[in-house]
Design a protein around this motif. Sequence first.
Motif, mmCIF file in Angstrom:
data_model
loop_
_atom_site.group_PDB
_atom_site.id
_atom_site.type_symbol
_atom_site.label_atom_id
_atom_site.label_comp_id
_atom_site.label_asym_id
_atom_site.label_seq_id
_atom_site.Cartn_x
_atom_site.Cartn_y
_atom_site.Cartn_z
ATOM 1 N N ASN A 64 1.417 -1.061 -0.110
ATOM 2 C CA ASN A 64 -0.428 0.134 -0.365
ATOM 3 C C ASN A 64 0.568 1.261 0.009
ATOM 4 O OD1 ASN A 64 -2.601 -1.206 0.851
ATOM 5 N ND2 ASN A 64 -2.088 -1.692 2.117
ATOM 6 N N GLY A 65 1.916 1.474 -0.904
ATOM 7 C CA GLY A 65 3.162 2.260 -0.502
ATOM 8 C C GLY A 65 3.938 2.595 0.912
ATOM 9 N N SER A 66 3.976 1.514 1.444
ATOM 10 C CA SER A 66 5.166 1.892 2.638
ATOM 11 C C SER A 66 6.108 0.527 2.074
ATOM 12 C CB SER A 66 3.933 2.189 3.694
ATOM 13 O OG SER A 66 2.984 2.267 3.811
ATOM 14 N N PRO A 67 7.043 1.023 2.536
ATOM 15 C CA PRO A 67 8.390 0.502 2.290
ATOM 16 C C PRO A 67 8.339 -0.615 3.727
ATOM 17 C CG PRO A 67 8.948 2.587 3.210
ATOM 18 C CD PRO A 67 7.048 2.612 2.725
ATOM 19 N N VAL A 68 8.359 -2.221 3.233
ATOM 20 C CA VAL A 68 8.579 -2.784 4.032
ATOM 21 C C VAL A 68 10.023 -3.463 3.672
ATOM 22 C CG1 VAL A 68 6.117 -3.410 4.221
ATOM 23 C CG2 VAL A 68 7.591 -4.763 2.680
ATOM 24 N N ILE A 69 10.521 -3.543 2.356
ATOM 25 C CA ILE A 69 11.741 -4.040 2.800
ATOM 26 C C ILE A 69 12.340 -3.208 1.881
ATOM 27 C CG2 ILE A 69 13.036 -5.748 0.627
ATOM 28 C CD1 ILE A 69 11.642 -7.614 2.914
ATOM 29 N N LYS A 70 14.119 -2.940 1.715
ATOM 30 C CA LYS A 70 14.649 -1.584 1.334
ATOM 31 C C LYS A 70 16.106 -2.627 1.497
ATOM 32 C CE LYS A 70 11.833 0.379 5.187
ATOM 33 N NZ LYS A 70 12.407 0.681 6.544
ATOM 34 N N LYS A 71 16.186 -2.200 -0.251
ATOM 35 C CA LYS A 71 17.444 -2.202 -0.293
ATOM 36 C C LYS A 71 18.319 -3.564 -0.598
ATOM 37 C CE LYS A 71 17.789 1.029 -3.052
ATOM 38 N NZ LYS A 71 17.304 1.538 -4.291
ATOM 39 N N VAL A 72 17.529 -4.915 -0.089
ATOM 40 C CA VAL A 72 17.973 -6.127 0.395
ATOM 41 C C VAL A 72 18.991 -6.995 -1.031
ATOM 42 C CG1 VAL A 72 17.922 -8.566 0.828
ATOM 43 C CG2 VAL A 72 16.653 -6.295 2.191
ATOM 44 N N SER A 73 20.033 -7.590 -0.723
ATOM 45 C CA SER A 73 20.983 -8.055 -1.594
ATOM 46 C C SER A 73 21.065 -9.482 -0.986
ATOM 47 C CB SER A 73 21.275 -7.520 -2.025
ATOM 48 O OG SER A 73 21.195 -6.212 -2.752
ATOM 49 N N PHE A 74 21.213 -11.034 -1.705
ATOM 50 C CA PHE A 74 22.041 -11.727 -1.293
ATOM 51 C C PHE A 74 21.835 -12.577 -2.562
ATOM 52 C CE2 PHE A 74 17.478 -12.340 -0.136
ATOM 53 C CZ PHE A 74 16.967 -13.263 -0.365
ATOM 54 N N SER A 75 22.833 -13.732 -2.550
ATOM 55 C CA SER A 75 22.725 -14.939 -3.492
ATOM 56 C C SER A 75 22.396 -16.246 -3.153
ATOM 57 C CB SER A 75 23.856 -14.676 -4.817
ATOM 58 O OG SER A 75 24.421 -15.150 -4.105
ATOM 59 N N ALA A 76 22.453 -17.133 -3.917
ATOM 60 C CA ALA A 76 22.243 -18.594 -3.332
ATOM 61 C C ALA A 76 22.970 -19.325 -4.197
ATOM 62 C CB ALA A 76 21.068 -18.878 -2.317
ATOM 63 N N GLU A 77 23.520 -20.031 -4.180
ATOM 64 C CA GLU A 77 24.294 -20.735 -4.966
ATOM 65 C C GLU A 77 23.484 -22.378 -5.377
ATOM 66 O OE1 GLU A 77 26.532 -20.587 -7.383
ATOM 67 O OE2 GLU A 77 27.488 -18.357 -6.432
ATOM 68 N N LYS A 78 23.498 -23.179 -6.391
ATOM 69 C CA LYS A 78 22.665 -24.556 -6.056
ATOM 70 C C LYS A 78 23.444 -25.246 -5.022
ATOM 71 C CE LYS A 78 22.045 -28.041 -9.580
ATOM 72 N NZ LYS A 78 23.093 -29.663 -8.811
ATOM 73 N N GLY A 79 22.375 -25.933 -4.625
ATOM 74 C CA GLY A 79 22.596 -26.480 -3.673
ATOM 75 C C GLY A 79 23.067 -26.046 -1.786
ATOM 76 N N GLU A 80 22.729 -24.815 -1.930
ATOM 77 C CA GLU A 80 23.431 -24.482 -0.668
ATOM 78 C C GLU A 80 21.266 -23.980 -0.114
ATOM 79 O OE1 GLU A 80 24.684 -19.468 0.380
ATOM 80 O OE2 GLU A 80 24.878 -20.180 -1.488
ATOM 81 N N ILE A 81 21.650 -23.912 1.270
ATOM 82 C CA ILE A 81 20.526 -23.688 2.569
ATOM 83 C C ILE A 81 21.132 -22.215 2.619
ATOM 84 C CG2 ILE A 81 19.548 -24.575 4.114
ATOM 85 C CD1 ILE A 81 19.666 -27.092 3.564
ATOM 86 N N LEU A 82 19.854 -21.436 2.909
ATOM 87 C CA LEU A 82 20.213 -20.182 2.932
ATOM 88 C C LEU A 82 18.840 -19.706 3.749
ATOM 89 C CD1 LEU A 82 21.424 -16.479 3.058
ATOM 90 C CD2 LEU A 82 19.608 -16.782 1.437
ATOM 91 N N GLY A 83 19.160 -19.888 4.941
ATOM 92 C CA GLY A 83 18.482 -19.169 6.380
ATOM 93 C C GLY A 83 18.626 -17.377 6.492
ATOM 94 N N ILE A 84 17.354 -16.841 6.598
ATOM 95 C CA ILE A 84 16.198 -15.778 6.417
ATOM 96 C C ILE A 84 15.976 -15.447 7.688
ATOM 97 C CG2 ILE A 84 14.670 -14.210 5.611
ATOM 98 C CD1 ILE A 84 15.127 -15.460 2.885
ATOM 99 N N ALA A 85 16.532 -14.719 9.080
ATOM 100 C CA ALA A 85 16.192 -14.973 10.470
ATOM 101 C C ALA A 85 15.790 -13.428 10.478
ATOM 102 C CB ALA A 85 17.253 -15.184 11.466
ATOM 103 N N GLY A 86 15.154 -13.408 11.624
ATOM 104 C CA GLY A 86 15.152 -11.479 12.170
ATOM 105 C C GLY A 86 13.015 -12.553 12.541
ATOM 106 N N GLU A 87 12.880 -10.953 13.647
ATOM 107 C CA GLU A 87 11.839 -10.811 14.406
ATOM 108 C C GLU A 87 10.007 -11.519 13.383
ATOM 109 O OE1 GLU A 87 11.662 -7.404 17.107
ATOM 110 O OE2 GLU A 87 13.111 -6.838 15.632
ATOM 111 N N SER A 88 9.503 -11.180 14.546
ATOM 112 C CA SER A 88 8.271 -10.963 12.969
ATOM 113 C C SER A 88 8.151 -9.812 12.641
ATOM 114 C CB SER A 88 6.586 -11.443 14.639
ATOM 115 O OG SER A 88 7.065 -13.219 14.686
ATOM 116 N N GLY A 89 7.305 -9.583 11.312
ATOM 117 C CA GLY A 89 7.284 -8.050 11.139
ATOM 118 C C GLY A 89 8.779 -7.515 10.264
ATOM 119 N N SER A 90 9.291 -8.269 10.496
ATOM 120 C CA SER A 90 10.629 -7.900 9.899
ATOM 121 C C SER A 90 10.856 -8.018 8.370
ATOM 122 C CB SER A 90 12.370 -8.581 9.735
ATOM 123 O OG SER A 90 12.199 -9.719 10.078
#
Length: 259
Positions: free
Chosen positions: A15-41
Amino acid sequence: MSGIICYENVDICYNGSPVIKKVSFSAEKGEILGIAGESGSGKSTLIKAAIGLLGKNGSVTGGKIWYEEKNLLDLNEKELRKICGSEIGMIFQNAGSSFCPIRTVGDQLLEEMKEHRKIKKAEFEDEAAEMLAKFGFQDPKRILKSYPFELSGGMQQRVGVAAAMLLKPKILLADEPTSALDVSIQKQVVEQMKMIREQYGTTILIVTHNIGVIRAMADSMLVLKDGKMEEYGKTQEVLSHPQSDYTKRLLAAIPVLRR
């Protein structure tokens, strides 16, 4: 930045309000990437953006999401639908809610497979039973004939993981797949997802608030706070030597058992 999937300076709004700001990351073939943070992050929002599940009020307002040199944000609905399921699978937080309660598990999984390939029912049943057996079901044919409400929460979640893997996608997006489960079933799901990576070379992005899950299975991890990156790197390095004050507080909040 390279990898089978790559987020490049991604901005997301609701609704026009930013919730994700300039996030950059990558994952290779066969990689497991965990994304952590509190609720609402913004953890779940981040992975849902890759397959167009932000809803009518959400939109990616900046950046790119690359998958095998294609920007997923440039694809139309038909092109994205072709990729979803067959190349990029999704496990939801409560798998039971993603099943129709008045249709058998087998009917729903067959419908999913027919969206992407021609397959006869007998062939499907053999493939589905084989996949369910990999996830610890002793009587997979009975599971296919069951209705979702006839299965426990842990069984529904394992069926959800198996369903996502039926088409053997290259990437698996997992949105809090263990949060509603007791500890013993959490361990089973974690082990099964690690088995998926070993057998199929699947890249897994797992969203969780459970640092223990990330410690047990993730090669690298990303920490989010209010939609911004706080930390990103190899899991053991981040957990052993956190640089962000927020990450330090997050790790300090993990309960410790004492005699």
